[in-house]
Design a protein around this motif. Structure first.
Motif, mmCIF file in Angstrom:
data_model
loop_
_atom_site.group_PDB
_atom_site.id
_atom_site.type_symbol
_atom_site.label_atom_id
_atom_site.label_comp_id
_atom_site.label_asym_id
_atom_site.label_seq_id
_atom_site.Cartn_x
_atom_site.Cartn_y
_atom_site.Cartn_z
ATOM 1 N N THR A 146 0.822 -1.215 0.000
ATOM 2 C CA THR A 146 0.000 0.000 0.000
ATOM 3 C C THR A 146 0.853 1.261 0.000
ATOM 4 O OG1 THR A 146 -0.223 -0.270 2.401
ATOM 5 C CG2 THR A 146 -2.053 -1.023 1.044
ATOM 6 N N SER A 212 -2.175 4.021 -13.580
ATOM 7 C CA SER A 212 -2.708 2.672 -13.332
ATOM 8 C C SER A 212 -2.234 2.153 -11.976
ATOM 9 C CB SER A 212 -2.256 1.716 -14.438
ATOM 10 O OG SER A 212 -2.738 2.135 -15.697
ATOM 11 N N PHE A 213 -0.974 2.434 -11.673
ATOM 12 C CA PHE A 213 -0.428 2.006 -10.389
ATOM 13 C C PHE A 213 -1.168 2.666 -9.226
ATOM 14 C CE2 PHE A 213 2.443 3.484 -6.983
ATOM 15 C CZ PHE A 213 2.643 2.278 -6.339
ATOM 16 N N LYS A 215 -4.231 3.637 -9.142
ATOM 17 C CA LYS A 215 -5.529 2.969 -8.998
ATOM 18 C C LYS A 215 -5.363 1.637 -8.268
ATOM 19 C CE LYS A 215 -7.664 4.903 -13.180
ATOM 20 N NZ LYS A 215 -8.176 4.586 -14.544
ATOM 21 N N THR A 216 -4.314 0.895 -8.653
ATOM 22 C CA THR A 216 -4.055 -0.390 -8.003
ATOM 23 C C THR A 216 -3.818 -0.205 -6.509
ATOM 24 O OG1 THR A 216 -3.078 -1.312 -10.018
ATOM 25 C CG2 THR A 216 -2.495 -2.385 -7.933
ATOM 26 N N GLN A 217 -3.037 0.818 -6.160
ATOM 27 C CA GLN A 217 -2.783 1.069 -4.738
ATOM 28 C C GLN A 217 -4.058 1.453 -3.999
ATOM 29 O OE1 GLN A 217 0.556 3.626 -3.647
ATOM 30 N NE2 GLN A 217 1.495 1.692 -3.052
ATOM 31 N N LYS A 218 -4.930 2.167 -4.671
ATOM 32 C CA LYS A 218 -6.214 2.527 -4.054
ATOM 33 C C LYS A 218 -7.014 1.260 -3.733
ATOM 34 C CE LYS A 218 -10.403 5.256 -4.951
ATOM 35 N NZ LYS A 218 -11.355 4.144 -4.982
ATOM 36 N N TYR A 219 -7.032 0.306 -4.663
ATOM 37 C CA TYR A 219 -7.759 -0.939 -4.432
ATOM 38 C C TYR A 219 -7.099 -1.756 -3.320
ATOM 39 C CZ TYR A 219 -9.675 0.243 -9.040
ATOM 40 O OH TYR A 219 -10.261 0.886 -10.100
ATOM 41 N N LEU A 220 -5.768 -1.755 -3.311
ATOM 42 C CA LEU A 220 -5.059 -2.471 -2.256
ATOM 43 C C LEU A 220 -5.338 -1.849 -0.886
ATOM 44 C CD1 LEU A 220 -1.594 -3.072 -3.973
ATOM 45 C CD2 LEU A 220 -3.235 -4.835 -3.296
#
Length: 449
Positions: A146, A212-213, A215-220
């Motif tokens: 995160t 994109s990264f 967004k991925t961290q937001k989901y994580l």
């Protein structure tokens, strides 16, 4: 960028308005842009610069650059110098870890002595990506994936939503000068290897990779929050705080800040190791395999961190601070003394008759006492005659074993003694020799408050 920055601050850090802010400023691109943004928005700021003395003359030129900037712009500044390499060698740390320890320790010290409300650092989105990849390469869980938190206690990172490219564009558009750290061009450190070799490939594969990264961290982060929420709910079913072992009467106040984990409840969970990790990580443990083995190990096994220990005691894991017990510690109680406060809160009063005794109150024949009474720790070889066991003595260690006391409880035990004889294992059992009899003339009531 300035308008985006202002909106970001107002939306996510509105509490910074009107506060006294300490800005960590290396003299590099990121920190100089951060200073410029807050200065233009008329925040109450000061600059803190660390000279780690790692790059010879360059380090001192960075220091002079920051000091000159603060003088020209009439911004209060604080500067310090560290012998970073010596500190790293003394404490067996890498240079990077040593520098981090030194600077944050100094920042917190400044915040206390100079009354700063928050400490601000200039970490940005590319730093976050690099940290993610470093942790990923080394192996990590959700915490490492995160990334860098936007806020950690009083440390705020207001530039995390901006890329290095955005920051550099803003600096050039606004004629902001900065210093280049020559060590950033070397592949000596893992972060630089990732920055120079891996990140360009990822951005080549996806031109919008940084977005994109994020967004991925937001989901994580959302997954992490969900896991933490579940952990809290399960914790309430498994853990008992304040030392309240469900099978005892919570006899000792010394256990007030300890936590008991019910192993019968814990082992019902499909993945109890993940919950143990979530509950214990903040206490500095690192030997996780040893901790997981405690669940099935024999009673008395322990695992330590620097400040805490986890003890297996029958059907429980007991988390507690490490107690350094001084067996020579003694406290004297004179005749007619009404109370003591240290190390325990005991009261003494003469009474004419006795009421019901308990673990916290005893009645003794005062004429059998020799003063001063002594309050001390128990030690191997101690013997007493438990109340109710006429003519039979018992080793204190054997008594503790029969009572099924944990190692933690034993360490917190105190003895009240008269002329080297045990009068009372405080909070547990009185000695038979000092009990009230028909011939007793003077009754002393002793109570553990």
């Amino acid at each position: 960028m300035q308008q985006k920055f202002l909106s970001h601050i107002n939306q996510n850090f509105p509490f910074l308005n009107g506060k006294k802010l300490l800005l960590a400023t290396s003299g590099g691109l990121d920190s100089m842009v951060m200073v410029d943004l807050f200065h233009k928005l008329n925040y109450s700021i000061a600059i803190a610069h660390c000279n780690f003395q790692l790059r010879g003359v360059e380090s001192f030129e960075d220091q002079v650059f920051v000091q000159n900037y603060s003088e020209v712009n009439k911004i209060e500044s604080f500067v310090t110098q560290f012998d970073t390499e010596a500190f790293a060698e003394d404490y067996k740390l890498s240079t990077q870890v040593a520098a981090r320890e030194l600077r944050y320790s100094w920042f917190y010290e400044l915040s206390d002595t100079e009354n700063f409300d928050y400490i601000l650092t200039a970490h940005h989105a590319d730093d976050n990506l690099e940290t993610f990849l470093i942790n990923f390469v080394r192996g990590t869980g959700l915490d490492g994936l995160t990334g860098i938190p936007a806020q950690n206690d009083i440390v705020i990172r207001p530039l995390l939503i901006f890329s290095r490219q955005e920051i550099e564009y803003y600096a050039k558009e606004n004629n902001i000068e900065w210093r280049e750290d020559s060590s950033n061009a070397l592949d000596k450190y893992l972060r630089n290897k990732i920055r120079h070799n891996l990140v360009p490939i990822l951005k080549e594969l996806n031109s919008d990779f940084l977005s994109s990264f994020q967004k991925t961290q937001k989901y994580l982060q959302e997954s992490k929050t969900m896991a933490e929420d579940a952990s809290i709910m399960i914790y309430q079913q498994v853990a008992e705080e304040n030392g309240e072992d469900p099978r005892t009467d919570n006899r000792r106040e010394e256990l007030a800040k300890h936590i008991h984990f019910d192993l019968n409840q814990l082992k019902k969970l499909p993945n109890y190791k993940s919950y143990l990790y979530q509950w214990l990580k903040e206490f500095g443990f690192s030997a996780w395999d040893d901790i997981y083995d405690l669940v099935e190990s024999q009673s008395g096994k322990q695992v330590f961190s620097n400040e805490f220990r986890l003890l297996k005691n029958r059907d429980f894991l007991i988390l507690s601070p490490i107690n350094f017990v001084d067996e020579s510690e003694e406290y004297f109680i004179s005749k007619n003394q009404k109370e003591v406060k240290v190390p325990l809160n005991l009261s003494f009063c003469k009474v004419n008759d006795i009421s019901k005794e308990s673990n916290t109150t005893i009645f003794v024949d005062e004429d059998k006492l020799w003063y001063p009474l002594v309050l001390r720790r128990w030690k191997e070889g101690d013997v007493f005659q438990p109340f109710g066991m006429e003519g039979k003595s018992k080793k204190v260690s054997k008594f503790f074993k029969d009572e099924k006391l944990s190692l933690l409880e034993k360490e917190n035990m105190w003895l009240l003694c008269s002329d080297n004889q045990i009068v009372w294992i405080v909070g547990i059992r009185q000695d038979e020799n000092f009990k009230i009899r028909k011939t007793t003339k003077n009754i002393l009531k002793i109570r553990l408050e």
